[in-house]
Design a protein around this motif. Structure first.
Motif, PDB file in Angstrom:
ATOM      1  N   ILE A 125      61.329  19.541  57.784  1.00 29.10           N
ATOM      2  CA  ILE A 125      62.553  20.065  57.850  1.00 29.10           C
ATOM      3  C   ILE A 125      62.731  21.064  59.203  1.00 29.10           C
ATOM      4  O   ILE A 125      62.074  21.553  59.309  1.00 29.10           O
ATOM      5  CB  ILE A 125      63.300  20.836  56.556  1.00 29.10           C
ATOM      6  N   TRP A 126      63.533  21.058  59.745  1.00 26.03           N
ATOM      7  CA  TRP A 126      64.125  21.917  60.750  1.00 26.03           C
ATOM      8  C   TRP A 126      65.627  22.157  60.680  1.00 26.03           C
ATOM      9  O   TRP A 126      66.374  21.597  60.097  1.00 26.03           O
ATOM     10  CB  TRP A 126      63.787  21.183  62.295  1.00 26.03           C
ATOM     11  N   HIS A 127      66.103  23.131  61.699  1.00 20.44           N
ATOM     12  CA  HIS A 127      67.443  23.592  61.543  1.00 20.44           C
ATOM     13  C   HIS A 127      68.638  22.732  62.354  1.00 20.44           C
ATOM     14  O   HIS A 127      69.680  22.484  61.717  1.00 20.44           O
ATOM     15  CB  HIS A 127      67.415  24.810  62.107  1.00 20.44           C
ATOM     16  N   PHE A 128      68.174  22.230  63.540  1.00 24.28           N
ATOM     17  CA  PHE A 128      69.208  21.436  64.181  1.00 24.28           C
ATOM     18  C   PHE A 128      68.670  20.272  64.898  1.00 24.28           C
ATOM     19  O   PHE A 128      67.597  20.323  65.337  1.00 24.28           O
ATOM     20  CB  PHE A 128      69.792  22.285  65.309  1.00 24.28           C
ATOM     21  N   ILE A 146      60.015  23.566  58.228  1.00 25.89           N
ATOM     22  CA  ILE A 146      58.641  23.184  58.389  1.00 25.89           C
ATOM     23  C   ILE A 146      58.601  22.152  59.584  1.00 25.89           C
ATOM     24  O   ILE A 146      58.969  20.909  59.458  1.00 25.89           O
ATOM     25  CB  ILE A 146      58.233  22.321  57.127  1.00 25.89           C
ATOM     26  N   HIS A 147      58.449  22.708  60.802  1.00 30.83           N
ATOM     27  CA  HIS A 147      58.372  22.063  62.120  1.00 30.83           C
ATOM     28  C   HIS A 147      57.477  22.183  63.076  1.00 30.83           C
ATOM     29  O   HIS A 147      57.393  21.366  64.071  1.00 30.83           O
ATOM     30  CB  HIS A 147      59.844  21.884  62.806  1.00 30.83           C
ATOM     31  N   ILE A 159      63.778  29.543  64.386  1.00 35.89           N
ATOM     32  CA  ILE A 159      64.484  28.381  64.292  1.00 35.89           C
ATOM     33  C   ILE A 159      64.238  27.078  65.004  1.00 35.89           C
ATOM     34  O   ILE A 159      63.822  27.136  66.204  1.00 35.89           O
ATOM     35  CB  ILE A 159      66.155  28.643  65.110  1.00 35.89           C
ATOM     36  N   GLY A 160      64.119  25.997  64.364  1.00 29.58           N
ATOM     37  CA  GLY A 160      63.670  24.671  65.140  1.00 29.58           C
ATOM     38  C   GLY A 160      64.886  23.903  65.578  1.00 29.58           C
ATOM     39  O   GLY A 160      65.894  23.631  64.744  1.00 29.58           O
TER      40      GLY A 160
END
Ligand SMILES: [Zn+2]
Length: 244
Positions: A125-128, A146-147, A159-160
């Motif tokens: 998972i990432w943010h954007f 988790i990226h 932040i990914g």
């Protein structure tokens, strides 16, 4: 549906085929920032000055330009199962290396738990995710993604952002939109330009090579170089335009 994100070692789709509009864009951008660079304003670690005036755009106006849709993975599910809190200190830039799926398909995949890490806790998972016309937020920036680097500092403190690479997606527009989103996130979280890093920045324990060639189209020979500096100069340009 099975799609892959950049944490995977083997991307799907044609490797590097077709013209690369970003190369043209980079050449133009390098020319445009050349006077500043000659004046010695470009320094190590991405401390870049665009030489222009600051201010002029509100944070909300810049965010509107990003055209952000919020479509969160449900809390407590898949990548958000552990929902570990985070105070973001870095912004990590990736590209998907997925030549078939755009932002919406990635969003659906994250919500369905279709993207696996092969390790615990098992889901990416990432943010954007950003594409040429819009961006989607998948999780709060106050939660760890988790990226980047498994249990490393990249996941714990950054932040990914994933940039899309599907066919028909305009790479230059995607990169510009990513630069705007990055500038907004810097402003909101008090993150400096030197803490805007490529995925490459975070070594992955047990992987060879440890430092991933990601985002590959913003690196030179697999490492941050001229293209990455141009990207940072675009981030800085938008950051300086936002009224404090
Ligand atoms: Zn990556």
């Amino acid at each position: 549906m099975l799609i892959f994100a950049c944490l995977q070692c083997v991307p799907i789709g044609p490797p590097g085929g077709g013209p690369d509009p970003y190369h043209t864009y980079v050449r133009q951008s390098i020319r445009s920032v050349q006077p500043t660079m000659q004046a010695g304003a470009v320094q190590l670690a991405g401390v870049v000055s665009d030489g222009g005036s600051s201010g002029g755009t509100s944070l909300s106006s810049m965010l509107r330009q990003v055209n952000l849709t919020v479509d969160m993975v449900r809390k407590g599910t898949y990548g958000r199962k552990s929902a570990r809190s985070m105070r973001p200190r870095y912004i990590t830039i990736h590209s998907t290396q997925n030549y078939t799926a755009g932002a919406e398909r990635h969003s659906v995949a994250l919500k369905r738990g279709a993207l696996r890490t092969g390790q615990r806790p098992g889901y990416l998972i990432w943010h954007f995710t950003v594409e040429d016309r819009m961006a989607i937020q998948h999780m709060p920036t106050s939660e760890q993604g988790i990226h980047a680097d498994f249990d490393g500092p990249g996941n714990r403190s950054s932040i990914g952002i994933e940039m899309c690479e599907h066919r028909g997606n305009n790479r230059s527009s995607t990169t510009e939109r990513t630069a705007k989103l990055t500038a907004v996130l810097m402003k909101k979280n008090g993150i400096s330009l030197r803490n805007v890093v490529p995925h490459y920045h975070w070594p992955r324990k047990g992987k060879t090579p440890a430092n991933k060639n990601c985002p590959h189209f913003l690196l030179d020979g697999g490492r941050p170089g001229a293209k990455w500096r141009v990207f940072l100069s675009r981030v800085n340009y938008y950051y300086r335009r936002i009224d404090s």
